[in-house]
Write an enzyme that holds these catalytic residues in place. Structure first.
Site, PDB file in Angstrom:
ATOM      1  N   HIS A  44       0.848  -1.191   0.000  1.00 44.96           N
ATOM      2  CA  HIS A  44       0.000   0.000   0.000  1.00 44.96           C
ATOM      3  C   HIS A  44       0.882   1.239   0.000  1.00 44.96           C
ATOM      4  O   HIS A  44       2.105   1.155   0.114  1.00 44.96           O
ATOM      5  CB  HIS A  44      -0.986  -0.024   1.166  1.00 44.96           C
ATOM      6  CG  HIS A  44      -0.375   0.073   2.541  1.00 44.96           C
ATOM      7  ND1 HIS A  44       0.560  -0.822   3.010  1.00 44.96           N
ATOM      8  CD2 HIS A  44      -0.573   0.963   3.547  1.00 44.96           C
ATOM      9  CE1 HIS A  44       0.895  -0.498   4.237  1.00 44.96           C
ATOM     10  NE2 HIS A  44       0.234   0.599   4.596  1.00 44.96           N
TER      11      HIS A  44
ATOM     12  N   ASP B 161       5.944   4.294   4.738  1.00 46.14           N
ATOM     13  CA  ASP B 161       6.871   3.304   5.332  1.00 46.14           C
ATOM     14  C   ASP B 161       6.944   2.020   4.512  1.00 46.14           C
ATOM     15  O   ASP B 161       7.742   1.131   4.821  1.00 46.14           O
ATOM     16  CB  ASP B 161       6.503   3.006   6.798  1.00 46.14           C
ATOM     17  CG  ASP B 161       5.052   2.598   6.998  1.00 46.14           C
ATOM     18  OD1 ASP B 161       4.162   3.181   6.348  1.00 46.14           O
ATOM     19  OD2 ASP B 161       4.802   1.693   7.822  1.00 46.14           O
TER      20      ASP B 161
HETATM   21 ZN   LIG Z   1       3.052   0.466   7.743  1.00 46.35          ZN
HETATM   22 ZN   LIG Z   2      -0.074   1.520   6.561  1.00 46.65          ZN
END
Ligand SMILES: [Zn+2]
Ligand SMILES: [Zn+2]
Length: 303
Positions: free
Chosen positions: A62, A66
């Site tokens: 996604h 991060d």
């Molecule tokens: Zn994450």
């Molecule tokens: Zn996330």
């Protein structure tokens, strides 16, 4: 026959000095599959002495930073290293647009082609059919569109017992034996029985990657009998309310998914920066699912 996971980054959204953001490398035979590419992943790949030429597929779960902020740096370095081979990136809608605009404004012309395959967060689908494995998406429940990935190794071929074969045995015959067929040699009129020259191949393995996600039992039927599941465990149960609010999971919830899926092994990771010590994550998960391991950066896990 290799099927193993190298852990490159186990952190979550906020940085810490002792953990890197999400990145995992699946090795199948001599081929690499990178799963998520948090900031600095290219340095972790250098540390692990990973040869980029064997990496042809990158999976992005996604578009929270991060999980992909390392991608543009890594792609730029591949270009500087004169990569010419295609790269396939499997990711949610939007990533192609982001990378294109980054490359446009840095006036970067790539020497290699990137093939984008878009994931659909609303349904399970076969997203890659590769000679070594198939990959299905696992729709996850998170704040933005998010998919995990289920890697299913194709049945490995039979192992040849080299010392039993005659000298200069033709390669097409070897391939037939590896496929499980007896070989009839018309010249010598001899039959080579598959059981005399080969041994059973190891069973095909499977690996599920589930990050980031709230606790959600919908994926359990898809994961039934999986060999190893990686599941995010951002929090422990003391922060259950925060896990629910942020669409993340606790270590106990990760273990419940592994247990209900009849998985053989669980690896947990994606730890919140609030935890220095991960002992409670491990104990909490092992209370529900004994064969749980902490994802530790730099370590390699057999699947
Ligand atoms: Zn994450
Ligand atoms: Zn996330």
């Amino acid at each position: 026959m290799n099927f193993e996971l190298t852990v490159l980054g186990t952190g979550s959204a906020t940085p810490t000095l002792n953990r890197n953001p999400s990145a995992y490398l699946l090795t199948v035979d001599n081929e690499y599959f990178l799963i998520d590419c948090g900031e600095g992943t290219q340095f972790r790949l250098l540390e692990q002495k990973i040869r980029h030429t064997r990496l042809r597929h990158i999976f992005i779960s996604h578009l929270h930073g991060d999980h992909y902020f390392g991608l543009i740096g890594f792609i730029s370095s591949l270009n500087l290293n004169r990569r010419t081979e295609d790269l396939t990136i499997i990711a949610p809608r939007g990533l192609a647009e982001i990378l294109t605009i980054q490359l446009k404004h840095s006036e970067t012309i790539l020497h290699f082609k990137i093939n984008f395959i878009e994931t659909n967060p609303d349904k399970e689908e076969l997203i890659l059919d590769h000679p070594l494995l198939t990959v299905e998406t696992i729709p996850l429940h998170h704040r933005i569109a998010c998919c995990g990935f289920l890697f299913k190794q194709k049945q490995p071929k039979r192992n040849i017992i080299k010392e039993n074969l005659p000298e200069n045995f033709p390669i097409p015959y070897i391939l037939q034996l590896k496929e499980g067929n007896d070989v009839f040699d018309e010249l010598t009129e001899k039959t080579y029985k598959v059981n005399d020259y080969t041994t059973e191949p190891p069973p095909a393995k499977s690996f599920a990657y589930c990050s980031d996600t709230a606790y959600n039992e919908l994926k359990i039927s898809q994961l039934q009998g999986v060999d190893t599941v990686f599941h995010e465990a951002t929090f422990t149960e003391t922060e259950l309310a925060r896990a629910i609010k942020t669409n993340h999971s606790t270590a106990k919830q990760a273990a419940m998914i592994a247990q209900k899926s009849n998985a053989k092994q669980l690896i947990i990771g994606h730890y919140s920066s609030r935890y220095d010590d991960l002992t409670f994550h491990l104990l909490e998960a092992q209370e529900v699912f004994a064969n749980t391991h902490l994802a530790i950066e730099g370590q390699v896990y057999k699947i």
